[in-house]
Design an enzyme around this catalytic site. Structure first.
Site, PDB file in Angstrom:
ATOM      1  CE  LYS A  80      -4.466   0.982   0.458  1.00 15.18           C
ATOM      2  NZ  LYS A  80      -5.626   0.277  -0.080  1.00 15.18           N
ATOM      3  N   GLY A 179     -24.587   3.228   3.542  1.00 17.04           N
ATOM      4  CA  GLY A 179     -23.718   3.819   2.510  1.00 17.04           C
ATOM      5  C   GLY A 179     -24.079   3.307   1.130  1.00 17.04           C
ATOM      6  CB  VAL A 180     -26.555   3.880  -1.290  1.00 14.93           C
ATOM      7  CG1 VAL A 180     -27.271   2.787  -0.550  1.00 14.93           C
ATOM      8  CG2 VAL A 180     -27.091   5.256  -0.879  1.00 14.93           C
ATOM      9  N   GLY A 181     -22.910   4.607  -1.907  1.00 12.72           N
ATOM     10  CA  GLY A 181     -22.009   5.220  -2.884  1.00 12.72           C
ATOM     11  C   GLY A 181     -21.761   4.248  -4.014  1.00 12.72           C
ATOM     12  CB  VAL A 183     -19.397  -0.794  -3.001  1.00 17.43           C
ATOM     13  CG1 VAL A 183     -19.771  -2.232  -2.677  1.00 17.43           C
ATOM     14  CG2 VAL A 183     -17.963  -0.728  -3.523  1.00 17.43           C
TER      15      VAL A 183
HETATM   16  P1  NAD Z   1     -17.983   5.725  -1.793  1.00 17.90           P
HETATM   17  O1  NAD Z   1     -17.306   6.886  -1.186  1.00 17.90           O
HETATM   18  O2  NAD Z   1     -18.407   5.801  -3.216  1.00 17.90           O
HETATM   19  O3  NAD Z   1     -19.297   5.361  -0.937  1.00 17.90           O
HETATM   20  C1  NAD Z   1     -19.345   5.409   0.444  1.00 17.90           C
HETATM   21  C2  NAD Z   1     -20.683   6.041   0.816  1.00 17.90           C
HETATM   22  O4  NAD Z   1     -20.838   5.974   2.233  1.00 17.90           O
HETATM   23  C3  NAD Z   1     -20.790   7.513   0.421  1.00 17.90           C
HETATM   24  O5  NAD Z   1     -21.963   7.724  -0.346  1.00 17.90           O
HETATM   25  C4  NAD Z   1     -20.824   8.249   1.757  1.00 17.90           C
HETATM   26  O6  NAD Z   1     -21.635   9.403   1.715  1.00 17.90           O
HETATM   27  C5  NAD Z   1     -21.411   7.192   2.658  1.00 17.90           C
HETATM   28  N1  NAD Z   1     -21.135   7.354   4.086  1.00 17.90           N
HETATM   29  C6  NAD Z   1     -19.984   7.778   4.677  1.00 17.90           C
HETATM   30  N2  NAD Z   1     -20.134   7.775   6.008  1.00 17.90           N
HETATM   31  C7  NAD Z   1     -21.387   7.326   6.267  1.00 17.90           C
HETATM   32  C8  NAD Z   1     -22.121   7.098   7.450  1.00 17.90           C
HETATM   33  N3  NAD Z   1     -21.592   7.309   8.665  1.00 17.90           N
HETATM   34  N4  NAD Z   1     -23.398   6.636   7.349  1.00 17.90           N
HETATM   35  C9  NAD Z   1     -23.921   6.421   6.140  1.00 17.90           C
HETATM   36  N5  NAD Z   1     -23.290   6.628   4.978  1.00 17.90           N
HETATM   37  C10 NAD Z   1     -22.033   7.067   5.047  1.00 17.90           C
HETATM   38  O7  NAD Z   1     -17.018   4.475  -1.539  1.00 17.90           O
HETATM   39  P2  NAD Z   1     -17.111   3.030  -2.199  1.00 17.90           P
HETATM   40  O8  NAD Z   1     -16.122   2.925  -3.288  1.00 17.90           O
HETATM   41  O9  NAD Z   1     -18.530   2.671  -2.443  1.00 17.90           O
HETATM   42  O10 NAD Z   1     -16.545   2.148  -0.995  1.00 17.90           O
HETATM   43  C11 NAD Z   1     -17.356   1.859   0.129  1.00 17.90           C
HETATM   44  C12 NAD Z   1     -16.582   0.972   1.093  1.00 17.90           C
HETATM   45  O11 NAD Z   1     -16.189  -0.228   0.424  1.00 17.90           O
HETATM   46  C13 NAD Z   1     -15.284   1.582   1.621  1.00 17.90           C
HETATM   47  O12 NAD Z   1     -15.073   1.101   2.935  1.00 17.90           O
HETATM   48  C14 NAD Z   1     -14.219   1.012   0.691  1.00 17.90           C
HETATM   49  O13 NAD Z   1     -12.943   0.986   1.307  1.00 17.90           O
HETATM   50  C15 NAD Z   1     -14.767  -0.380   0.495  1.00 17.90           C
HETATM   51  N6  NAD Z   1     -14.313  -1.044  -0.740  1.00 17.90           N
HETATM   52  C16 NAD Z   1     -14.579  -0.490  -1.943  1.00 17.90           C
HETATM   53  C17 NAD Z   1     -14.181  -1.142  -3.113  1.00 17.90           C
HETATM   54  C18 NAD Z   1     -14.493  -0.588  -4.470  1.00 17.90           C
HETATM   55  O14 NAD Z   1     -14.363  -1.327  -5.452  1.00 17.90           O
HETATM   56  N7  NAD Z   1     -14.931   0.652  -4.578  1.00 17.90           N
HETATM   57  C19 NAD Z   1     -13.505  -2.375  -3.019  1.00 17.90           C
HETATM   58  C20 NAD Z   1     -13.262  -2.929  -1.761  1.00 17.90           C
HETATM   59  C21 NAD Z   1     -13.679  -2.247  -0.621  1.00 17.90           C
END
Ligand code: NAD
Length: 358
Positions: A80, A179-181, A183
Site C-alpha cells: 500500500k 452507505g449507497v455510494g 459499491v
Molecule cells: P464511496 O465513497 O463511493 O461510498 C461510500 C458512501 O458511504 C458515500 O456515499 C458516503 O456518503 C457514505 N457514508 C460515509 N459515512 C457514512 C455514514 N456514517 N453513514 C452512512 N453513509 C455514510 O465508496 P465506495 O467505493 O462505495 O466504498 C465503500 C466501502 O467499500 C469503503 O469502505 C471502501 O474501502 C470499500 N471497498 C470499496 C471497493 C471498491 O471497489 N470501490 C472495493 C473494496 C472495498
C-alpha cells in the site's frame, strides 16, 4: 517504540519513504509480502497529522492487502502507498509524477492503483514515470471502475450467507445498507432485482434519494440504520460499523457488506459469533475490486487486452472460498474472521516456503 518492534511492522518485507521537495510529495510505500507475487494495493492520499500516523496506516493497509489478495487466490502480494496531503487542495500533476518515480524506484515489487483521495486521472500522471500502475482508463488492458465487480461479489456473498443462516433465497429478505455510494449503490440495484426489500441510509442525501427512488427502498437516518428491522446488515460506508455499541442494536442474522475493516476490533468479531450472527469477513467478500485490478495487471504484463472471463472465474472462486470459511467456522465452532485470517496466513506462508525452496 522503534519501527522494527512495532506490531504494525511485523511481517513486512520493506517500507520505503520518499520525498520530492519541488512537488511537496511525501509518500510511504509499504510492501508487506511478495511471496505470492508483486505486492499490489492502492494509493491513499490523506492529511495525516503526523508521519507516524501515515506510516501506521500504510503498514496496516499493506498487510490487509496481503490477506485480501491471498483469499482472492491472486498471484499478488500485499502493499500500500500513502501520500501525506489533502486531496482536495494539494493535488498537482507534478505531485503524482513524483509519486510515479517513487513507485518505479521500488522496481516492480509494488503495483499501485487508486484508493481514497486518488483518482484514475491522478494515476495517469504517475504512469508517465512507471509501468507499475493499474486502475487506469482508456487502454486495452484497462479494468475501469472496480466498484461494480466488488458489488457483484458482495451480492453473491450475501446470497450465500442468507442461504446458510436463514435457509432461503433473497426474495423477500430485508437488507439494511449503510452507505449507497459506488459499491452500496450497485449492490442495492442487484438486491432489488433479486426481490430483496431494502432499508438504506447515507450521509449524502442526494445520493440516498436517487438510489432509494430507483429501488423503491425505505430510507432511514444514518444513526437509525443499526435499529433497522432487517435480516441482513450490509456495511458499505467506512470502517468500524460493527462495534460494541452498534452490535447490541442490530437485529440482523447476517452481516455482509463491501466496507473494509467492518469490525471495530477482534473482540467484537468474537461477540458477533457468540450472538449467532453470521459475519462474512470483509476482505473476503469485498475482494471483487482487487480481482478486477489484478485482471489489468495480468493484461499489462502479458501485453494483452483485459479479459472479463478471467475476472469472472476468480470471482466465482472467491465466493467458493467464502463458503469454505463459513464451513470451517461451523465445523470448528470458531468466528469466521479468525478462520479467514488463518487461511490467509497459511496461503502466504505456504507461498513463501515454496519460493524459498525454489
Ligand atoms: P464511496 O465513497 O463511493 O461510498 C461510500 C458512501 O458511504 C458515500 O456515499 C458516503 O456518503 C457514505 N457514508 C460515509 N459515512 C457514512 C455514514 N456514517 N453513514 C452512512 N453513509 C455514510 O465508496 P465506495 O467505493 O462505495 O466504498 C465503500 C466501502 O467499500 C469503503 O469502505 C471502501 O474501502 C470499500 N471497498 C470499496 C471497493 C471498491 O471497489 N470501490 C472495493 C473494496 C472495498
Amino acid at each position: 517504540m522503534s519501527l522494527f518492534d512495532s506490531p504494525a511492522f511485523e511481517g513486512h518485507e520493506a517500507v520505503h519513504a520518499f520525498t520530492d521537495e519541488k512537488s511537496g510529495l511525501k509518500t510511504i510505500i509499504a510492501v508487506h509480502s511478495t511471496a505470492r507475487g508483486p505486492a499490489a494495493g492502492g494509493c491513499r492520499m490523506w492529511p495525516y497529522a503526523s508521519a507516524d500516523l501515515a506510516l501506521d496506516d500504510a503498514l496496516r493497509l499493506s498487510r490487509a492487502m496481503s490477506y485480501k489478495n491471498a483469499m482472492a487466490d491472486l498471484e499478488l502480494g500485499g502493499g500500500k502507498a500513502v501520500i501525506i496531503g489533502d486531496s482536495r487542495t494539494q493535488k498537482t500533476p507534478a505531485l503524482f509524477e513524483a509519486f510515479g518515480r517513487a513507485v518505479d524506484a521500488v522496481c516492480g515489487k509494488y503495483w499501485t492503483a487508486e484508493d481514497v483521495g486518488v483518482s484514475p486521472a491522478d494515476l495517469t500522471h504517475a504512469r508517465r514515470h512507471t509501468r507499475y500502475v493499474a486502475g487506469l482508463e482508456g487502454h486495452a488492458a484497462a479494468s475501469g471502475d472496480p466498484s461494480p465487480v466488488t458489488a457483484e461479489g458482495v451480492f453473491r456473498g450475501i446470497e450465500l450467507c442468507v442461504k446458510r443462516a436463514l435457509n432461503r433465497d433473497l426474495s423477500g429478505v430485508t437488507v439494511a445498507i449503510q452507505g449507497v455510494g459506488h459499491v452500496g449503490g450497485f449492490l442495492a440495484d442487484k438486491l432489488h432485482a433479486a426481490g430483496a426489500k431494502l432499508i438504506l441510509t447515507d450521509v449524502n442525501e442526494e445520493v440516498l434519494r436517487q438510489v432509494a427512488q430507483r429501488t423503491g427502498a425505505k430510507v432511514v437516518s444514518p444513526g437509525a440504520i443499526f435499529d433497522a428491522p432487517a435480516e441482513v446488515f450490509a456495511p458499505c460506508a467506512l470502517g468500524g460499523a460493527v462495534n460494541s455499541e452498534t452490535l447490541v442494536r442490530l437485529q440482523a442474522r447476517v452481516i455482509a457488506g463491501g466496507a473494509n475493516n467492518q469490525l471495530a476490533d477482534a473482540e467484537v468479531g468474537r461477540e458477533v459469533f457468540r450472538r449467532g450472527v453470521l459475519y462474512a469477513p470483509d476482505y473476503v467478500i469485498n475482494g471483487g475490486g482487487i480481482i478486477n485490478v489484478a485482471g489489468e495487471i495480468r493484461a499489462l504484463d502479458a501485453g494483452e487486452a483485459f479479459d472479463p472471463a478471467w475476472v469472472e472465474t476468480k470471482l466465482s472462486r472467491l465466493i467458493e472460498t467464502l463458503g469454505e470459511v463459513l464451513d470451517r467456522s461451523r465445523q470448528e465452532n470458531r468466528p469466521t474472521h479468525e478462520v479467514a485470517n488463518e487461511i490467509a496466513r497459511a496461503r502466504i506462508t505456504g507461498a513463501a516456503e515454496k519460493k524459498a525452496a525454489a
